[in-house]
Design a protein around this motif. Structure first.
Motif, short mmCIF file in Angstrom:
data_model
loop_
_atom_site.label_atom_id
_atom_site.label_comp_id
_atom_site.label_asym_id
_atom_site.label_seq_id
_atom_site.Cartn_x
_atom_site.Cartn_y
_atom_site.Cartn_z
N ARG A 1 4.35 1.11 1.54
CA ARG A 1 4.85 0.70 2.85
C ARG A 1 3.72 0.18 3.74
N ALA B 1 2.88 -3.20 2.55
CA ALA B 1 3.91 -4.19 2.89
C ALA B 1 3.82 -4.56 4.36
N VAL B 2 3.62 -3.53 5.21
CA VAL B 2 3.52 -3.80 6.65
C VAL B 2 2.32 -4.71 6.93
N LEU C 1 0.77 -6.76 4.89
CA LEU C 1 0.99 -8.09 4.34
C LEU C 1 1.91 -8.90 5.24
N THR C 2 2.97 -8.24 5.69
CA THR C 2 3.92 -8.93 6.58
C THR C 2 3.20 -9.37 7.84
N ALA C 3 2.40 -8.46 8.40
CA ALA C 3 1.69 -8.80 9.62
C ALA C 3 0.77 -10.00 9.39
N ALA D 1 1.03 -12.29 7.09
CA ALA D 1 1.82 -13.49 6.84
C ALA D 1 2.38 -14.05 8.14
N VAL D 2 2.90 -13.15 8.97
CA VAL D 2 3.44 -13.61 10.26
C VAL D 2 2.32 -14.24 11.09
N THR E 1 -6.57 -8.04 3.34
CA THR E 1 -5.53 -8.67 2.53
C THR E 1 -5.53 -8.12 1.12
N VAL F 1 0.45 -2.54 -2.37
CA VAL F 1 1.78 -2.95 -2.83
C VAL F 1 1.84 -2.90 -4.35
#
Lengths: 274, 546
Positions: free
Chosen positions: A9, A12-13, A15-17, A19-20, A251, A258
């Motif tokens: 988790r 994932a958080v 990575l999402t951050a 990517a955004v 990163t 993940v």
């Protein structure tokens, strides 16, 4: 919550951050990172959080925009490498033994290639554009995963329900799509993650060595310029080389988390051992 | 790199491959304005950091033009030497007499000079040396010797007669050519493999020991009759990374670094107690080269417009942090001998746009001008390993975009750029590029014939014509320059040719980066930033007798 799940988790958080940030960040900036806005080598200030590079261009903007370059190549390489690995590994698993033998020897050959020297040579000969860099890294990264996937296909093939379906006369393609792919597909996730990690680090290494395109924005390029402009001899490394370095570490760590979590989920023996 | 043999020494990656002629003028010292105390002019021991091994330090085995050749000149002497203002002064010869037509050069030799092994130096050694270089012609001293008709010894003087007038012979050869001892070199038949025992000269320092890839130890030649060596033991250490060398200088492990100090570190280094950074202008040039044989660069209007769109002041201020000299449109460094100082660069984007409008190059829908149906969009080649040039290329892209000319920076390794701009280092092979950042090394500015070489269309004369310019006026001026027989005439012809180059704009001379060298002035402050050789030359390390 189990450690693996928590790690996954967090990863994932993160990575999402990232990517955004890479997608949306550049729109929020007031500069494209190429405008000269400050004095060359300006230290950090309230306006320029990370100061300016040797041409007076905003380093914070370059960090945000560089994420696109670094994550972009990771995505490209991971997609390409996973596709090649899935095709080669899958076919080798299905093909008659003599053909599989040939394919796997080719895989051995690629695995035996000295990685970084070859990459350096390729970058020098083919030019340092993003596409070429991605293609070269992908061409080298797919081999290991291909073996893994072939093993997965072979293992799936020997499962009872597949044997039964085969005995009832199902075609190879039907078997592959209907029964083998659900077993093999989850294997692709760690393959994808690992290829992305390798790509980021390799691309940054190339850029640092000056073999990338010194004018294309990426974290590796930032570190390259910090290095050739002597930032390591002054305090400037703190705001010029360290942030992109940390971004790469972050990163890769997120990808690794993940990767661990998916492996944990897919491999029941690992789960029970905890 | 080994520019000495394999590559033409005027190429700019071998910028430093220049030896005596490496030119730096208008020298100043940033932090050394108040000398007096704690500025020792002699020292017992000094360590110099050089970037790479320099072989056995003989004229056939040294590796780089700088600093290798400079170290060589500490061991070997030439007949004459360029002084701190680049004038020819005596060394092994006591004077130089040139015939009015520049064909006969008479050099009476100094007496009482001995080789490092104690044997006396004589005119025979000079004659032997010239013969030797002509026989084993892989060194740069060989090509100026091709025009030598005869070498004679008369009353202790060496008389060299040329078949063609060459007013620049003293600078090009006599001040450059190390004299070899006959008794050592006559038995050497493979000079490229000359052992360290062949490094015997008459120079102020003798080579005491050599550890390949690590260090050289040079000791003062106490029997040197021409002056007194200022340092007893000179250790030359191989430190491949310039950043490491500078760190060692700060801690006091080395007392001088042969490599240049990056512009952004000059203030920081010279602010440190006991460290001095000497800066001076260097005659190495950086140019924007057009492929003049290819449309649209075959039109002088296009070349002039692009030149006018470029703000060279901005380039020097931003990329070099002001540590450089603005390019003269006539190519010649304004401080180099024979410069036409009336020429200045004009930056005027509005005029550039108007000039492009006037020839019908109007902007297309994307803002890029179109001329004769083709957009003015070009690749700009640049050495990827040269940060200043890459940054310059980025800024030029920015400047040209403002006048509707689009460029894409293509940073490639040096060999790939060379292969496109100057294939096999022979302009007769043509060229394959639109725009390129290029440059010539400092010695170019010491030889007026090279100015003709830049623009003459005949490849045999225009050996440096990498832009492929073909222009009747330039050809005529180049021929006129090469035909002059006296130095004054040649200088005048060079001034006119510079004017013509400024007018025809076969390339844009952007700037000449300054040289900057750091040393520990608290240990030895005798370094003089002198003509060309940076700090590393005889004049720094010898107190001349007269």
């Amino acid at each position: 919550m189990r450690a693996g799940l928590l790690a996954g988790r967090i990863g994932a958080v993160l990575l999402t951050a990232l990517a955004v940030g890479a997608v949306a960040g550049p729109w929020l900036l007031s500069t494209d990172g190429r405008e000269r806005l400050a004095a060359p080598y300006a230290p950090p200030s309230a306006d320029r959080w990370l100061g300016a590079d040797d041409l007076g261009r905003d380093l914070f903007a370059q960090l945000v925009i560089g994420a696109r370059g670094s994550l972009g190549i990771a995505l490209l390489v991971a997609l390409a490498a996973t596709t090649i690995a899935a095709l080669v590994g899958g076919l080798a698993g299905l093909a008659p033994p003599w053909a599989a033998g040939i394919v796997m020897r080719v895989v051995d050959l690629v695995l035996a290639l000295p990685f970084l020297p070859l990459l350096i040579l390729a970058a020098a000969f083919l030019g340092p554009t993003l596409g070429v860099r991605a293609a070269v890294v992908a061409a080298l990264v797919w081999a290991g995963p291909a073996r893994l996937i072939r093993a997965g296909v072979l293992a799936a093939w020997s499962r009872g329900h597949l044997q039964a379906a085969r005995a009832m006369g199902a075609s190879a393609w039907y078997l592959l799509l209907r029964h083998a792919s659900p077993v093999v597909a989850p294997l692709l996730v760690p393959v994808f993650v690992r290829a992305a990690m390798t790509a980021i680090v390799l691309d940054a290494s190339l850029a640092f060595l000056g073999l990338g395109d010194p004018t294309s924005p990426s974290w590796g390029t930032m570190i390259h310029w910090a290095s050739v402009r002597g930032a390591m001899l002054t305090d400037a490394w703190l705001w010029w080389a360290l942030p992109p370095g940390l971004a790469i570490v972050l990163t890769v760590t997120a990808l690794a988390l993940v990767g661990v979590a998916t492996e944990d989920r897919l491999n029941p023996t690992l789960r029970q051992a905890r | 790199m080994s520019p000495r043999i394999r590559r033409p020494w005027t190429r700019v990656t071998t910028v430093l491959a220049a030896g005596v002629l490496l030119a730096v003028a208008a020298c100043s010292s940033d932090a050394g304005e108040a000398p007096a105390k704690d500025q020792p002019q002699t020292a017992a021991a000094v360590t110099i950091a050089i970037p790479g091994d320099e072989g056995t330090l003989t004229p056939y085995t040294y590796t780089t033009g700088y600093p290798g050749y400079n170290l060589l000149t500490l061991v070997y002497d030439s007949l004459v030497v360029l002084d701190t203002s680049n004038e020819v002064t005596p060394l092994l010869a006591t004077e130089l007499t040139v015939s009015p037509d520049s064909t006969v050069f008479t050099l009476p030799l100094r007496t009482g000079v001995t080789w490092h092994d104690g044997k006396p130096f004589s005119a025979d050694d000079v004659v032997f040396t010239i013969d030797y270089y002509r026989e084993y012609d892989t060194v740069r001293f060989a090509s100026p010797l091709a025009g030598v008709d005869s070498v004679q010894v008369r009353d202790g003087a060496v008389v060299i007669t040329l078949s063609q007038p060459d007013p620049e012979f003293p600078v090009r050869l006599l001040a450059d050519m190390p004299i070899l001892p006959r008794h050592v070199w006559s038995s050497i038949t493979e000079p490229e493999k000359a052992p360290v025992t062949a490094a015997v000269g008459t120079g102020p320092y003798r080579l005491a020991s050599y550890e390949p890839d690590r260090r050289y130890e040079l000791t003062a030649n106490t029997a040197y009759p021409i002056g007194k060596p200022r340092i007893d033991t000179l250790t030359v250490s191989v430190v491949p990374e310039q950043q490491t060398a500078l760190a060692a200088l700060r801690t006091g492990e080395v007392q001088m670094t042969a490599g240049t100090v990056p512009a952004n570190l000059i203030d920081q280094l010279s602010g440190q107690q006991g460290v001095t950074v000497a800066t001076g202008s260097n005659f190495g040039s950086t140019l924007l080269a057009f492929n003049d044989g290819k449309a649209p660069f075959d039109r002088v209007e296009v070349r002039r417009a692009i030149a006018t769109a470029i703000d060279t002041t901005d380039l020097v201020d931003t990329v070099l942090l002001g540590k450089g000299t603005l390019g003269s449109p006539g190519f010649w460094h304004p401080e180099a001998p024979g410069a036409n100082t009336s020429l200045t660069h004009t930056h005027d984007p509005a005029a550039a746009s108007a000039a492009l409008d006037a020839i019908g190059a109007t902007p297309g829908p994307d803002g890029v001008r179109v001329l004769d149906g083709k957009p003015l969009a070009f690749d700009l080649l640049v050495y990827a390993n040269n940060p200043d040039r890459v940054r310059t290329a980025e800024l030029i892209t920015e400047m040209l975009a403002k006048v509707g000319v689009k460029t894409a920076v293509r940073a490639m390794d040096a060999d790939s750029v060379d292969a496109k701009v100057w294939p096999d280092f022979d302009v007769a092979n043509g060229r394959d590029y639109d725009l390129a950042l290029w440059g010539w090394s400092a010695p170019t500015m010491f030889d007026y014939t090279r100015l003709a070489g830049l623009v003459a269309s005949d490849p045999k004369v225009g050996r440096l014509n990498v832009t492929g310019i073909r222009d009747a006026d330039l050809d005529a001026a180049a021929t006129a320059l090469n035909a002059t027989t006296t130095l004054d005439d040649r200088k005048a012809a060079a001034g006119e040719l510079q004017q013509l180059i400024a007018d025809k704009a076969p390339f844009v001379t952007l700037y000449y980066p300054a040289g900057a060298y750091a040393y520990r002035s608290d240990v030895f402050a005798g370094w003089t930033y002198q003509q060309g050789a940076g700090l590393l030359h005889k004049h720094s390390l010898v107190a001349w007798a007269d």
